[in-house]
Design an enzyme around this catalytic site. Structure first.
Site, PDB file in Angstrom:
ATOM      1  N   SER A  64     -12.665 -18.459 -22.387  1.00  0.00           N
ATOM      2  CA  SER A  64     -11.728 -18.933 -21.378  1.00  0.00           C
ATOM      3  C   SER A  64     -11.815 -20.447 -21.344  1.00  0.00           C
ATOM      4  CB  SER A  64     -12.035 -18.304 -20.021  1.00  0.00           C
ATOM      5  OG  SER A  64     -12.661 -19.221 -19.190  1.00  0.00           O
TER       6      SER A  64
ATOM      7  N   ASP B 291       1.211  -3.994  -9.414  1.00  0.00           N
ATOM      8  CA  ASP B 291       0.915  -5.321  -9.958  1.00  0.00           C
ATOM      9  C   ASP B 291       1.219  -5.401 -11.449  1.00  0.00           C
ATOM     10  OD1 ASP B 291      -0.020  -5.555  -7.403  1.00  0.00           O
ATOM     11  OD2 ASP B 291      -2.141  -5.528  -7.952  1.00  0.00           O
TER      12      ASP B 291
ATOM     13  N   SER C  21      -5.918 -10.033 -11.902  1.00  0.00           N
ATOM     14  CA  SER C  21      -6.501  -8.983 -12.758  1.00  0.00           C
ATOM     15  C   SER C  21      -5.421  -8.309 -13.585  1.00  0.00           C
ATOM     16  CB  SER C  21      -7.191  -7.889 -11.944  1.00  0.00           C
ATOM     17  OG  SER C  21      -7.861  -8.398 -10.864  1.00  0.00           O
TER      18      SER C  21
ATOM     19  N   HIS D  99       0.815  -1.224   0.000  1.00  0.00           N
ATOM     20  CA  HIS D  99       0.000   0.000   0.000  1.00  0.00           C
ATOM     21  C   HIS D  99       0.845   1.269   0.000  1.00  0.00           C
ATOM     22  CE1 HIS D  99      -4.183  -1.517   0.304  1.00  0.00           C
ATOM     23  NE2 HIS D  99      -3.539  -2.603   0.698  1.00  0.00           N
TER      24      HIS D  99
ATOM     25  N   SER E 220      -2.798 -11.006  -7.913  1.00  0.00           N
ATOM     26  CA  SER E 220      -2.802 -10.094  -9.045  1.00  0.00           C
ATOM     27  C   SER E 220      -3.239 -10.731 -10.353  1.00  0.00           C
ATOM     28  CB  SER E 220      -1.371  -9.637  -9.196  1.00  0.00           C
ATOM     29  OG  SER E 220      -1.173  -8.427  -9.407  1.00  0.00           O
TER      30      SER E 220
ATOM     31  N   ALA F 203      -7.028 -14.572  -4.832  1.00  0.00           N
ATOM     32  CA  ALA F 203      -6.048 -14.976  -3.823  1.00  0.00           C
ATOM     33  C   ALA F 203      -5.004 -13.880  -3.597  1.00  0.00           C
ATOM     34  CB  ALA F 203      -5.366 -16.282  -4.233  1.00  0.00           C
TER      35      ALA F 203
HETATM   36  C1  GLA Z   1      -3.289  -4.266  -4.738  1.00  0.00           C
HETATM   37  C2  GLA Z   1      -3.137  -3.124  -5.735  1.00  0.00           C
HETATM   38  C3  GLA Z   1      -1.696  -2.626  -5.784  1.00  0.00           C
HETATM   39  C4  GLA Z   1      -1.139  -2.354  -4.389  1.00  0.00           C
HETATM   40  C5  GLA Z   1      -1.426  -3.544  -3.463  1.00  0.00           C
HETATM   41  C6  GLA Z   1      -1.040  -3.260  -2.024  1.00  0.00           C
HETATM   42  O1  GLA Z   1      -2.599  -5.394  -5.219  1.00  0.00           O
HETATM   43  O2  GLA Z   1      -3.535  -3.531  -7.026  1.00  0.00           O
HETATM   44  O3  GLA Z   1      -1.622  -1.469  -6.588  1.00  0.00           O
HETATM   45  O4  GLA Z   1      -1.649  -1.160  -3.882  1.00  0.00           O
HETATM   46  O5  GLA Z   1      -2.794  -3.893  -3.474  1.00  0.00           O
HETATM   47  O6  GLA Z   1       0.323  -3.117  -1.880  1.00  0.00           O
END
Ligand code: GLA
Length: 376
Positions: free
Chosen positions: A61, A165, A121, A28, A119, A116
């Protein structure tokens, strides 16, 4: 016949991939102009693709039989929903940025668990973008693709995420963690090979449902932006740890004060972790992981019982350090352990989850992998 030919009646022109990630430390801080340190995972999204001449994008998919189609010319934020919003968002943002992409058939396959906190997305956006660009032989700098993917997630999908991400999915390299300084917009590849020091990085999916994660993420981001405005700085990155106490006295709200304390101290922890890694003192990074978790639990308040139990149990079983990773409210923990205690730590977490009647957790291979690429 390949699944692709079965669905689209032609063979693919190429196959592209983009990985998921775990962040080692710096949670964050990305939307506060901070510093993050992700590694890409072996788990990834794979997209087989063929070009079309009719300006239509058709996505399928491997898990489902439906083919979803949309026209490139009529894409607008929010026009395609659910999982297809990610390939649609990638197409939309590439067109907005004037890249000459065209219609395409896309078959999406994944061994990256969604929900989970790994990342998926960003990986789907990045894989879609590199496939759409690759089909037209358009070469674009990976960091630029990451910025476009973030813009698609912010503006097309409507999630106010930072840039970590997408950068991880595009720019990580095998055997390294990606040092990404968001304010400077610079990156550095930091060698990360725990096994060489007799250590292992464990990644454990605690299988807790993401509760209210979108709203809480937006709320955290808003608190940070409000605090930066109150303090008269462009972003919380501008506050040094040395000036933190004084800055906190200028904030009226106790919750906001704690959010700020997390961000400012977390950025310092990233700097310390990287310095230790560069000095070859990976073992000593453990306590920084643990301090980061405590800060995310008590000041940023984004952990859930499953994350706290997993971290506490890992530490009690001998981990050198452990923390939640990702957006929070579920997802994964990472633990740095002596290789010889890896099994003990994993077994202890499983036992503690059973004792708490939590869903059985799952561990993942944390081998640092390479960012998005063309497979064939
Ligand atoms: C998610 C967001 C990122 C980052 C993290 C926390 O994965 O997509 O941009 O802020 O939370 O570190």
């Amino acid at each position: 016949m390949s699944k692709f030919a079965e669905v689209f009646g032609v063979e693919p022109d190429g196959v592209w991939r983009a990985p998921g990630r775990v962040n080692l430390i710096g949670e964050h801080t990305d939307y506060n102009d901070g510093i993050v340190l992700p590694i890409a995972l072996p788990n990834q999204i794979t997209i087989s693709a063929s070009a079309r001449t009719d300006g239509v994008i058709a996505v399928a998919s491997s898990g489902q039989n439906d083919v979803i189609t949309f026209e490139l010319d009529s894409l607008a934020p929010g026009s395609v929903k659910d999982w297809a919003a990610y390939p649609a968002g990638a197409a939309w943002v590439l067109r907005e940025a004037q890249y000459g992409i065209g219609g395409a058939n896309l078959l999406v396959e994944s061994d990256l668990p969604s929900g989970a906190g790994l990342s998926s997305s960003a990986a789907l956006l990045c894989a879609s973008a590199v496939a759409l660009l690759g089909l037209r032989d358009l070469e674009v700098d990976p960091a630029e693709v990451a910025r476009l993917a973030q813009r698609a997630e912010n503006q097309y999908v409507g999630a106010p995420v930072g840039l970590m991400d997408q950068m991880a999915s595009m720019c990580c390299s095998a055997g390294h963690a990606l040092y990404f300084d968001i304010r400077a917009m610079t990156t550095d590849q930091i060698p990360f090979d725990p096994a060489a020091d007799g250590l292992a990085l464990l990644v454990v999916d605690v299988k807790a449902p993401h509760r209210h994660v979108d709203g809480e993420y937006a709320a955290r981001r808003q608190s940070c932006e409000q605090a930066a405005a109150e303090l008269g700085v462009p972003a919380l990155r501008s506050i040094a740890v040395e000036d933190l106490d004084e800055a906190l006295t200028r904030l009226s709200d106790d919750v906001v004060r704690r959010r700020v304390r997390h961000v400012v101290t977390e950025i310092r922890r990233v700097e310390e972790a990287v310095a230790l890694m560069r000095a070859g003192q990976l073992r000593d990074v453990g306590p920084l992981f643990t301090a980061s978790h405590v800060s995310l639990r008590d000041d940023f308040e984004i952990t859930v019982p499953e994350l706290d139990v997993a971290v506490d149990t890992a530490l009690a079983a001998g981990a050198l350090g452990a923390r939640m990773t990702g957006g929070g409210f579920g997802g994964c923990i990472i633990a740095l352990v002596d290789s010889s205690t890896a099994t003990t730590v994993l077994n202890a977490i499983e036992k503690a989850f059973a004792a708490n009647s939590f869903t059985t957790p799952a561990s993942l291979d944390a081998t640092p992998s390479t960012g998005a690429s063309r497979l064939s």
